[in-house]
Design an enzyme around this catalytic site. Structure first.
Site, PDB file in Angstrom:
ATOM      1  N   ALA A 179       0.831  -1.207   0.000  1.00 23.27           N
ATOM      2  CA  ALA A 179       0.000   0.000   0.000  1.00 23.27           C
ATOM      3  C   ALA A 179       0.861   1.250   0.000  1.00 23.27           C
ATOM      4  CB  ALA A 179      -0.920   0.012   1.228  1.00 23.27           C
ATOM      5  N   CYS A 180       0.331   2.307  -0.637  1.00 28.86           N
ATOM      6  CA  CYS A 180       0.919   3.646  -0.560  1.00 28.86           C
ATOM      7  C   CYS A 180      -0.219   4.622  -0.275  1.00 28.86           C
ATOM      8  CB  CYS A 180       1.678   3.994  -1.839  1.00 28.86           C
ATOM      9  SG  CYS A 180       0.624   4.148  -3.296  1.00 28.86           S
ATOM     10  N   GLN A 181      -0.039   5.889  -0.541  1.00 30.12           N
ATOM     11  CA  GLN A 181      -1.079   6.860  -0.197  1.00 30.12           C
ATOM     12  C   GLN A 181      -2.207   6.886  -1.216  1.00 30.12           C
ATOM     13  OE1 GLN A 181      -1.137   8.342   2.678  1.00 30.12           O
ATOM     14  NE2 GLN A 181      -3.034   9.465   2.312  1.00 30.12           N
TER      15      GLN A 181
END
Length: 288
Positions: A179-181
């Site tokens: 996951a990232c932003q």
């Protein structure tokens, strides 16, 4: 992602499309005889240097656009072929709670330090570039002028130790939730890991910004949605996330940011009046 340049790795077939060279502008600058006018050689060279820097920056930005377009095509194929599976933030939360799957947070420190998923592992695929060499400073200025002052997005560089750090922590058969932003950098991370032999990868669609408070156990000072905002837009409350929050919380929330906006105008007006007064003072000094 405007400030990102995807890495070139032996195991990662990321396209490096060469942008066309900008046409030479030196021919449009009149030739000056340096034997008769040696004092104006420096300005001529300075002007040519500025033009070359501008052309080089345009080439760099064009190359970024082309690289990103090529990357998105590969990422679409990677998901379509089932090499990476899609999870919503809510599904990721269930997978962490019920199956004890690890979540790999690949965001830069500027976002991670604001909010993170409890128990997640942090290994950024891109990190805030704190170098001050000529190339980096040029990119920092470009990022700031292209909207960084408004969005607060910093200049990022590829973390060359990303893959080796992941391999130290997770075996190739591990089921990894990445996951990232916003969901783009995590796709780049999935591609790197997939090419390195990881077969059980899960991508959080929309990133942590798409998560509701009840979806994932959070730690940090801010909601996960707010971890990616910054700059003047955050200060004035003009981001989509803050507007949604204002609609929920009512007038008290809106009045806070309205007061900040008024404060910005007051400060700007005071600076303008001060500049005028200084100008008049200097003029009077010269006249005496």
């Amino acid at each position: 992602m405007a400030s990102l340049a995807l890495p070139s790795l032996n195991s990662l077939p990321i396209s490096r499309l060469h942008s066309q060279k900008a046409p030479s502008l030196n021919s449009s600058i009149p030739s000056i005889s340096t034997s008769r006018h040696p004092c104006i050689v420096a300005p001529h060279r300075f002007q040519s240097g500025v033009i070359r820097m501008q052309a080089g920056q345009e080439d760099f930005e064009l190359k970024q656009v082309r690289d990103m377009a090529a990357a998105k095509k590969r990422w679409d194929a990677m998901i379509r072929e089932g090499k990476v599976k899609i999870l919503t933030p809510k599904e990721a939360g269930y997978a962490i709670q019920l199956s004890n799957k690890p979540l790999l947070d690949v965001r830069p420190s500027s976002e991670r330090e604001k909010a993170w998923v409890k128990g997640s592992s942090w290994l950024p695929v891109f990190e805030v570039d704190d170098k001050f060499d000529v190339g980096t400073v040029s990119r920092k200025v470009s990022t700031f002028m292209m909207g960084g002052w408004w969005s607060g997005v910093p200049t990022l560089s590829y973390n060359s130790q990303f893959l080796s750090k992941v391999e130290e922590k997770f075996p190739k058969d591990a089921e990894l939730i990445v996951a990232c932003q916003k969901g783009l950098r995590s796709l780049a991370a999935c591609e790197i890991l997939c090419n390195a032999g990881y077969k059980n990868l899960f991508w959080v669609q929309g990133g942590l910004e798409a998560a509701e408070e009840e979806d994932l156990a959070r730690e940090g000072s801010q909601p996960l949605k707010f971890a990616g905002i910054g700059g003047l837009s955050e200060f004035l409350g003009w981001t989509d996330q803050q507007r949604t929050q204002a609609a929920r919380e009512g007038w008290g929330y809106r009045l806070l940011y309205s007061a900040r906006l008024v404060g910005v105008f007051v400060v700007a007006d005071a600076l303008f009046i001060g500049a005028q007064q200084v100008g008049r003072y200097l003029q009077d000094m010269r006249s005496h």
